[in-house]
Design a protein around this motif. Structure first.
Motif, short mmCIF file in Angstrom:
data_model
loop_
_atom_site.label_atom_id
_atom_site.label_comp_id
_atom_site.label_asym_id
_atom_site.label_seq_id
_atom_site.Cartn_x
_atom_site.Cartn_y
_atom_site.Cartn_z
N GLN A 1 -66.74 19.47 14.87
CA GLN A 1 -67.51 20.01 13.74
C GLN A 1 -67.14 19.25 12.48
OE1 GLN A 1 -67.45 24.27 13.40
NE2 GLN A 1 -68.33 24.24 11.37
N PHE B 1 -66.73 18.70 8.54
CA PHE B 1 -66.47 19.39 7.27
C PHE B 1 -66.42 18.31 6.18
CE2 PHE B 1 -64.66 22.09 10.51
CZ PHE B 1 -64.98 23.37 10.09
N THR C 1 -65.35 17.55 2.18
CA THR C 1 -64.55 18.04 1.06
C THR C 1 -64.15 16.85 0.21
OG1 THR C 1 -62.73 19.50 0.46
CG2 THR C 1 -62.35 17.99 2.30
N TYR D 1 -61.45 28.21 12.58
CA TYR D 1 -60.89 28.78 11.36
C TYR D 1 -60.62 27.74 10.28
CZ TYR D 1 -60.28 32.73 14.47
OH TYR D 1 -60.52 33.75 15.36
N HIS E 1 -62.49 26.35 8.12
CA HIS E 1 -63.10 26.63 6.81
C HIS E 1 -62.19 27.52 5.96
CE1 HIS E 1 -64.53 30.10 9.15
NE2 HIS E 1 -64.62 30.74 8.00
N LEU F 1 -59.77 25.13 4.30
CA LEU F 1 -60.40 24.41 3.17
C LEU F 1 -60.61 25.33 1.97
CD1 LEU F 1 -63.06 22.02 4.74
CD2 LEU F 1 -60.87 21.46 3.69
N ASN F 2 -61.05 26.54 2.23
CA ASN F 2 -61.26 27.48 1.11
C ASN F 2 -59.95 27.85 0.43
OD1 ASN F 2 -64.03 27.48 1.32
ND2 ASN F 2 -64.08 29.21 2.70
N ARG G 1 -59.22 24.98 -1.75
CA ARG G 1 -60.15 24.93 -2.89
C ARG G 1 -59.84 26.00 -3.93
NH1 ARG G 1 -64.89 24.45 1.42
NH2 ARG G 1 -65.08 22.18 1.50
N ARG H 1 -58.39 33.73 -2.08
CA ARG H 1 -58.65 33.82 -0.65
C ARG H 1 -58.22 35.19 -0.10
NH1 ARG H 1 -62.42 32.21 0.58
NH2 ARG H 1 -61.87 32.46 2.72
#
Length: 108
Positions: free
Chosen positions: A18, A20, A22, A62, A64, A67-68, A71, A77
Motif C-alpha cells: 500500500q 503512503f 508524506t 495500522y 496510517h 503517520l498521523n 504529523r 492522536r
C-alpha cells in the motif's frame, strides 16, 4: 529549479503493497526507524520497489496511525483515538439495541 527541490521533500512509501505519501520532515520529526531510513542513508540505504517508492516490509493496516502520530503529535492522536473509540462503542451499542428490538419484534 524550485519546484524540483520541493518534490524531493515528498516521500512515497510502499508499506506491504500500500502506497503512503508524506513529507520528509514528517518522517524525520522524531527519533525512529523512519528517521533513520532517511538520515543514515549511507550506512543503511532504504530499499526501493520497482516504481521508486521506499519499501517497508510491514503490514500496512495500522501504518496510517503512525503517520498521523508523526504529523499531529501524541496528544491530538490520543484525543482522536478516544473520540473514535467512543463513537464506535456508541454505534455498536446502538446497533445491538436495534438488533434486540428486531429480534423482539420477530418474536411477537
Amino acid at each position: 529549479s524550485n519546484s524540483n527541490s520541493k518534490n524531493i521533500n515528498i516521500i512515497n512509501l510502499n508499506v506491504g503493497g500500500q502506497i503512503f505519501t508524506t513529507s520528509l520532515s514528517t518522517l524525520c520529526k522524531y527519533d525512529s526507524m523512519l528517521k533513520a531510513m532517511f538520515t543514515v542513508s549511507l550506512c543503511n540505504p532504504a530499499m526501493k520497489d520497482n516504481n521508486g517508492n521506499y519499501f517497508i516490509d510491514r503490514d500496512p493496516k495500522y501504518f496510517h496511525f503512525i503517520l498521523n502520530y508523526l504529523r499531529d503529535g501524541p496528544f491530538v492522536r490520543i484525543c482522536q483515538f478516544l473520540l473514535n473509540l467512543f463513537l464506535n462503542l456508541l454505534l455498536k451499542s446502538s446497533f445491538n439495541y436495534l438488533k434486540m428490538i428486531f429480534k423482539q419484534e420477530n418474536y411477537y
